[in-house]
Design a protein around this motif. Structure first.
Motif, PDB file in Angstrom:
ATOM      1  N   LEU A 297       1.105  -0.816  -0.158  1.00 28.00           N
ATOM      2  CA  LEU A 297       0.443  -0.019  -0.110  1.00 28.00           C
ATOM      3  C   LEU A 297       0.345   1.325   0.231  1.00 28.00           C
ATOM      4  CD1 LEU A 297      -2.838  -1.092   2.137  1.00 28.00           C
ATOM      5  CD2 LEU A 297      -3.206   0.779   0.090  1.00 28.00           C
ATOM      6  N   VAL A 298       1.008   2.091  -1.657  1.00 30.70           N
ATOM      7  CA  VAL A 298       1.202   3.451  -1.490  1.00 30.70           C
ATOM      8  C   VAL A 298       0.218   3.876  -2.001  1.00 30.70           C
ATOM      9  CG1 VAL A 298       3.866   4.112  -2.420  1.00 30.70           C
ATOM     10  CG2 VAL A 298       3.616   1.758  -1.554  1.00 30.70           C
ATOM     11  N   ASP A 299       0.549   5.169  -1.042  1.00 25.09           N
ATOM     12  CA  ASP A 299      -0.304   6.662  -1.743  1.00 25.09           C
ATOM     13  C   ASP A 299      -1.633   6.014  -1.541  1.00 25.09           C
ATOM     14  OD1 ASP A 299       2.621   8.096  -0.833  1.00 25.09           O
ATOM     15  OD2 ASP A 299       3.306   7.913  -2.841  1.00 25.09           O
ATOM     16  N   GLY A 300      -2.263   5.478  -1.031  1.00 28.27           N
ATOM     17  CA  GLY A 300      -3.824   5.500  -1.525  1.00 28.27           C
ATOM     18  C   GLY A 300      -3.775   4.432  -2.470  1.00 28.27           C
ATOM     19  N   HIS A 301      -2.663   3.280  -3.214  1.00 25.49           N
ATOM     20  CA  HIS A 301      -2.879   2.441  -4.127  1.00 25.49           C
ATOM     21  C   HIS A 301      -2.479   1.196  -3.754  1.00 25.49           C
ATOM     22  CE1 HIS A 301      -2.372   5.420  -7.503  1.00 25.49           C
ATOM     23  NE2 HIS A 301      -3.074   5.739  -7.339  1.00 25.49           N
ATOM     24  N   LEU A 302      -3.034   0.025  -4.156  1.00 28.90           N
ATOM     25  CA  LEU A 302      -2.813  -1.079  -3.652  1.00 28.90           C
ATOM     26  C   LEU A 302      -2.134  -2.018  -4.396  1.00 28.90           C
ATOM     27  CD1 LEU A 302      -3.592  -2.695  -0.875  1.00 28.90           C
ATOM     28  CD2 LEU A 302      -5.268  -3.936  -2.753  1.00 28.90           C
ATOM     29  N   TYR A 303      -0.977  -2.109  -4.301  1.00 30.54           N
ATOM     30  CA  TYR A 303      -0.174  -2.898  -5.248  1.00 30.54           C
ATOM     31  C   TYR A 303       0.616  -4.478  -5.590  1.00 30.54           C
ATOM     32  CZ  TYR A 303       1.691   1.734  -6.390  1.00 30.54           C
ATOM     33  OH  TYR A 303       1.050   3.516  -7.358  1.00 30.54           O
ATOM     34  N   MET A 304      -0.012  -4.819  -6.502  1.00 29.28           N
ATOM     35  CA  MET A 304       0.613  -6.652  -6.174  1.00 29.28           C
ATOM     36  C   MET A 304       1.231  -6.622  -7.341  1.00 29.28           C
ATOM     37  SD  MET A 304      -3.829  -7.576  -5.869  1.00 29.28           S
ATOM     38  CE  MET A 304      -4.920  -7.071  -6.984  1.00 29.28           C
ATOM     39  N   MET A 305       1.739  -8.259  -7.075  1.00 27.28           N
ATOM     40  CA  MET A 305       2.248  -9.620  -8.594  1.00 27.28           C
ATOM     41  C   MET A 305       1.814 -10.188  -7.913  1.00 27.28           C
ATOM     42  SD  MET A 305       4.473  -9.869 -10.607  1.00 27.28           S
ATOM     43  CE  MET A 305       5.747  -8.287 -11.219  1.00 27.28           C
ATOM     44  N   ASN A 306       0.891 -11.281  -9.057  1.00 25.42           N
ATOM     45  CA  ASN A 306       0.685 -12.971  -8.704  1.00 25.42           C
ATOM     46  C   ASN A 306       1.171 -13.553  -9.181  1.00 25.42           C
ATOM     47  OD1 ASN A 306      -0.088 -12.706 -11.685  1.00 25.42           O
ATOM     48  ND2 ASN A 306      -2.084 -13.404 -11.768  1.00 25.42           N
ATOM     49  N   ASP A 307       1.041 -14.528  -9.819  1.00 24.43           N
ATOM     50  CA  ASP A 307       1.879 -16.113  -8.897  1.00 24.43           C
ATOM     51  C   ASP A 307       2.410 -16.246 -10.239  1.00 24.43           C
ATOM     52  OD1 ASP A 307       0.417 -16.039  -7.303  1.00 24.43           O
ATOM     53  OD2 ASP A 307       0.575 -18.129  -7.058  1.00 24.43           O
TER      54      ASP A 307
ATOM     55  N   ASN B 193      -7.288   1.302  -6.796  1.00 25.88           N
ATOM     56  CA  ASN B 193      -7.977   2.259  -5.763  1.00 25.88           C
ATOM     57  C   ASN B 193      -8.069   1.354  -4.685  1.00 25.88           C
ATOM     58  OD1 ASN B 193      -9.605   4.150  -4.606  1.00 25.88           O
ATOM     59  ND2 ASN B 193      -9.295   5.456  -6.132  1.00 25.88           N
ATOM     60  N   ALA B 194      -7.418   2.144  -3.293  1.00 30.61           N
ATOM     61  CA  ALA B 194      -7.759   0.857  -1.919  1.00 30.61           C
ATOM     62  C   ALA B 194      -8.785   1.180  -1.261  1.00 30.61           C
ATOM     63  CB  ALA B 194      -6.273   1.914  -1.458  1.00 30.61           C
ATOM     64  N   ASP B 195      -9.081   2.426  -1.629  1.00 31.73           N
ATOM     65  CA  ASP B 195     -10.591   2.957  -1.391  1.00 31.73           C
ATOM     66  C   ASP B 195     -11.665   2.144  -1.715  1.00 31.73           C
ATOM     67  OD1 ASP B 195      -9.546   4.756   0.524  1.00 31.73           O
ATOM     68  OD2 ASP B 195      -9.390   6.352  -0.514  1.00 31.73           O
ATOM     69  N   THR B 196     -11.627   2.229  -3.833  1.00 33.33           N
ATOM     70  CA  THR B 196     -12.707   1.793  -4.164  1.00 33.33           C
ATOM     71  C   THR B 196     -12.859   0.480  -4.640  1.00 33.33           C
ATOM     72  OG1 THR B 196     -11.736   2.490  -6.335  1.00 33.33           O
ATOM     73  CG2 THR B 196     -13.249   4.170  -4.486  1.00 33.33           C
ATOM     74  N   GLY B 197     -10.923  -0.300  -4.489  1.00 32.54           N
ATOM     75  CA  GLY B 197     -11.092  -1.355  -5.449  1.00 32.54           C
ATOM     76  C   GLY B 197     -10.958  -1.579  -7.274  1.00 32.54           C
ATOM     77  N   GLU B 198     -10.751  -0.301  -7.757  1.00 32.39           N
ATOM     78  CA  GLU B 198     -11.410   0.077  -8.849  1.00 32.39           C
ATOM     79  C   GLU B 198      -9.884  -0.146  -9.400  1.00 32.39           C
ATOM     80  OE1 GLU B 198     -12.839   3.995  -9.730  1.00 32.39           O
ATOM     81  OE2 GLU B 198     -14.590   3.100  -9.260  1.00 32.39           O
ATOM     82  N   ILE B 199      -9.861  -1.092 -10.746  1.00 35.04           N
ATOM     83  CA  ILE B 199      -8.131  -1.288 -11.527  1.00 35.04           C
ATOM     84  C   ILE B 199      -7.811   0.340 -12.127  1.00 35.04           C
ATOM     85  CG2 ILE B 199      -7.076  -2.376 -13.393  1.00 35.04           C
ATOM     86  CD1 ILE B 199      -8.896  -4.228 -13.219  1.00 35.04           C
ATOM     87  N   VAL B 200      -6.193   0.481 -11.348  1.00 33.11           N
ATOM     88  CA  VAL B 200      -6.043   2.101 -12.041  1.00 33.11           C
ATOM     89  C   VAL B 200      -5.188   1.707 -13.075  1.00 33.11           C
ATOM     90  CG1 VAL B 200      -4.342   3.519 -11.408  1.00 33.11           C
ATOM     91  CG2 VAL B 200      -5.325   2.802  -9.484  1.00 33.11           C
ATOM     92  N   TRP B 201      -4.871  -0.116 -12.841  1.00 29.15           N
ATOM     93  CA  TRP B 201      -3.940  -0.673 -14.028  1.00 29.15           C
ATOM     94  C   TRP B 201      -3.316  -1.694 -13.926  1.00 29.15           C
ATOM     95  CZ3 TRP B 201       0.641  -2.564 -12.120  1.00 29.15           C
ATOM     96  CH2 TRP B 201       1.694  -1.671 -11.438  1.00 29.15           C
ATOM     97  N   GLN B 202      -3.275  -2.681 -15.157  1.00 25.06           N
ATOM     98  CA  GLN B 202      -2.901  -4.116 -14.727  1.00 25.06           C
ATOM     99  C   GLN B 202      -2.395  -4.674 -15.541  1.00 25.06           C
ATOM    100  OE1 GLN B 202      -6.132  -7.317 -14.907  1.00 25.06           O
ATOM    101  NE2 GLN B 202      -5.304  -7.031 -12.465  1.00 25.06           N
ATOM    102  N   GLN B 203      -0.719  -5.111 -15.286  1.00 24.46           N
ATOM    103  CA  GLN B 203       0.034  -5.274 -16.739  1.00 24.46           C
ATOM    104  C   GLN B 203       0.679  -6.317 -17.215  1.00 24.46           C
ATOM    105  OE1 GLN B 203       0.103  -3.092 -19.614  1.00 24.46           O
ATOM    106  NE2 GLN B 203       1.824  -4.698 -20.628  1.00 24.46           N
ATOM    107  N   ARG B 204       0.650  -7.249 -17.534  1.00 24.84           N
ATOM    108  CA  ARG B 204       1.996  -8.511 -16.992  1.00 24.84           C
ATOM    109  C   ARG B 204       3.159  -7.809 -17.494  1.00 24.84           C
ATOM    110  NH1 ARG B 204       2.403 -13.187 -17.432  1.00 24.84           N
ATOM    111  NH2 ARG B 204       0.126 -13.687 -17.495  1.00 24.84           N
ATOM    112  N   ALA B 205       3.808  -7.933 -16.225  1.00 25.22           N
ATOM    113  CA  ALA B 205       5.552  -7.377 -15.909  1.00 25.22           C
ATOM    114  C   ALA B 205       6.530  -8.095 -15.534  1.00 25.22           C
ATOM    115  CB  ALA B 205       4.961  -6.546 -14.388  1.00 25.22           C
TER     116      ALA B 205
END
Length: 406
Positions: A305-315, A323-335
Motif C-alpha cells: 500500500l503506497v499513497d492510496g494505491h494497492l500494488y500486487m504481483m500475482n503468481d 484504488n485502495a478505497d474503491t477497489g477499481e483497477i488503475v492499471w494491470q499489466q504483465r510485468a
C-alpha cells in the motif's frame, strides 16, 4: 509493540523485525540501486545450507533467518553480520526423529522469525518455537508441545505484540491461534478457530497466515486469516471480536490496514481479495465488506500500500494497481516472467519483485504502469527481501545477498 500498516510517508529504518518488516514491506526513504542482478550491486554473497523459505529479519547489526535439512530432521537458526555477511551464530535449534510430509514447493523452515532487542523468536510450526538470546545464541525457552498436521509443511510467521508472541496453526487436523508469553514461553491464550469449513476434507482447512495487529477507533485487534474466514482477536486475551467469511483456503498474504479498511486475501477462493471495515462484532460479512476483487490476485505474495494505491504481483507475473478505497483497477499489466511467490518490497518510489526462477522486475509506483528495469540472479527466490538503511537483503534458494549501490 504495535504494528501499524499504513500507506503514508515513512522515515528511514535500520530494523526489519518481522515478515514484511515493520511497515508492510516498505522502506520509503531507502535509496536502493536499480542496476541489480548476479554480480551487480552485490556487496556480499554467502551460501546458506539446507532448504528454507524464511525471510531475513534485522535488528541492529544482526541479520537472522532459519533453515532446515530437506527431510526436516534438523532445524537451525542462522545469524549474520549485516555489513560483512560473516556468520555470528549457527545454532541447531531442533532435531526431529519423525517428521510429516512437506510439499516440495514448501520447506521445513518457511516461517520468518520475529526479532527485538536481545531476542529472536524462531518458529518451525508444530516442530517447535524458541526464543534465542541474540548475543549469546543460547535458548531462553522453547515449546514443542503444540500439535498440528500442517499437511504441506508450516509457513505461518510469529508476530510480537507487547508481551505476547502470536502464532497461528491452521492444519489438516486442528486449527487454532496461540499467544505465548514472550519472556517465558508459557501460553497466555489459545483459541480454536471455530470455523464452519463446510467440509470434512482437512486439506480445505489449512492456511499459512501471519497476523496483523492494528488499532482502530480505540480497539486493538490481531487480524488472522484462515481458510474460509478471517478472524479478529483481542490480542490481550484471545476474545473473538469479529469474523468475516470470504471462502478459500491456503491463505498466506499478510493483511494490510489503511484508511479504516483491512485488505484480506483468501488464497484459493471465489472472493480472492476483500476490503473490510474492522468494526462491529460477530459475523460482519454482510455489513463490513466494502469491495472485493478477483482478477489476477496473488495467492502467496503479499501486497503493498503506497499513497492510496494497492500494488500486487500475482503468481504468473501480472502486476496490478488498485484504488485502495474503491477497489477499481488503475492499471494491470504483465510485468515479469516465471512464478512469483516472494512478496515485493517498496523503496523510494520503486517496487522490487523477485521470481522463483531468479528473474525479476523493478516497477515505478503511480497511476501509469512503468517498468524501470529487469534483472537476473543465478538462483530463484521463495523468501521475501528485507531492507535496512540503503541495503536490501535477498535470500535466494541457495544464497544470501546484500545489495547496495556501488
Amino acid at each position: 509493540m504495535l504494528i501499524l500498516l499504513l500507506s503514508g510517508p515513512l522515515g528511514a529504518a535500520e530494523n526489519w523485525t518481522h515478515f514484511r518488516g515493520d511497515q508492510a514491506g516498505r522502506a520509503d526513504a531507502a535509496k536502493l540501486p536499480t542496476d541489480i542482478g548476479e554480480g551487480k550491486s552485490v556487496k556480499w554473497k554467502v551460501p546458506i545450507r539446507g532448504k528454507g523459505w524464511a525471510s531475513p529479519v534485522i535488528f541492529g547489526e544482526q541479520l537472522w533467518t532459519i533453515t532446515a535439512t530437506v527431510d526436516g530432521s534438523k532445524m537451525w537458526a542462522l545469524c549474520f553480520d549485516k555489513e560483512s555477511g560473516k556468520t555470528i551464530h549457527d545454532i541447531l535449534v531442533f532435531e526431529n526423529e519423525e517428521v510429516r510430509f512437506c510439499h516440495p514447493t514448501n520447506s521445513y523452515a518457511s516461517c520468518t522469525p520475529a526479532i527485538e532487542d536481545g531476542t529472536v523468536y524462531v518458529h518451525f510450526g508444530s516442530y517447535g518455537t524458541a526464543a534465542i538470546d541474540t548475543k549469546t545464541g543460547k535458548k531462553k525457552w522453547e515449546r514443542r508441545d503444540l500439535d498440528c498436521d500442517h499437511w504441506r509443511g508450516p509457513a505461518s510467521s510469529p508476530v510480537i505484540d507487547g508481551d505476547r508472541l502470536i502464532v497461528s496453526y491452521d492444519g489438516f487436523d486442528v486449527q487454532y491461534v496461540v499467544a505465548f508469553d514472550k519472556k517465558s514461553g508459557e501460553t497466555i491464550w489459545k483459541k480454536d478457530r471455530g470455523i464452519d469449513y463446510g467440509t470434512d476434507n482437512g486439506d480445505r482447512k489449512k492456511a499459512y497466515s501471519t497476523a496483523t495487529v492494528i488499532e482502530h477507533k480505540g480497539r486493538r485487534q490481531a487480524i488472522v486469516p484462515s481458510a474460509m474466514e478471517t478472524i479478529s482477536y483481542n490480542p490481550s486475551n484471545g476474545e473473538v471480536l469479529w469474523r468475516v467469511r470470504h471462502g478459500g483456503m491456503n491463505a498466506a498474504c499478510r493483511p494490510l490496514f489503511h484508511n479504516g479498511l483491512v485488505y484480506i486475501t483468501g488464497g484459493d477462493g471465489a472472493r480472492a481479495m476483500v476490503a473490510v471495515a474492522p468494526e462491529g462484532s460477530g459475523d460482519i460479512t454482510n455489513s463490513a465488506i466494502k469491495w472485493e476483487f478477483s482478477k489476477s490476485v496473488p495467492r502467496r505474495a503479499s501486497q503493498l500500500l503506497v499513497d492510496g494505491h494497492l500494488y500486487m504481483m500475482n503468481d504468473q507475473g501480472v502486476a496490478s494497481c488498485l484504488n485502495a478505497d474503491t477497489g477499481e483497477i488503475v492499471w494491470q499489466q504483465r510485468a515479469g516472467t516465471g512464478e512469483f511467490r516472494s512478496s515485493p518490497v517498496y523503496a523510494n518510489g520503486l517496487i522490487y519483485c523477485f521470481s522463483v526462477d531468479g528473474s525479476g522486475v523493478i516497477l515505478k509506483t503511480g497511476s501509469t504502469f512503468e517498468k524501470v528495469a529487469s534483472f537476473e540472479f543465478d538462483s530463484g527466490f521463495q523468501a521475501s527481501p528485507a531492507i535496512s538503511g540503503n541495503k536490501m537483503f535477498l535470500r535466494s534458494i541457495t544464497d544470501l545477498y546484500c545489495i547496495e549501490a556501488e
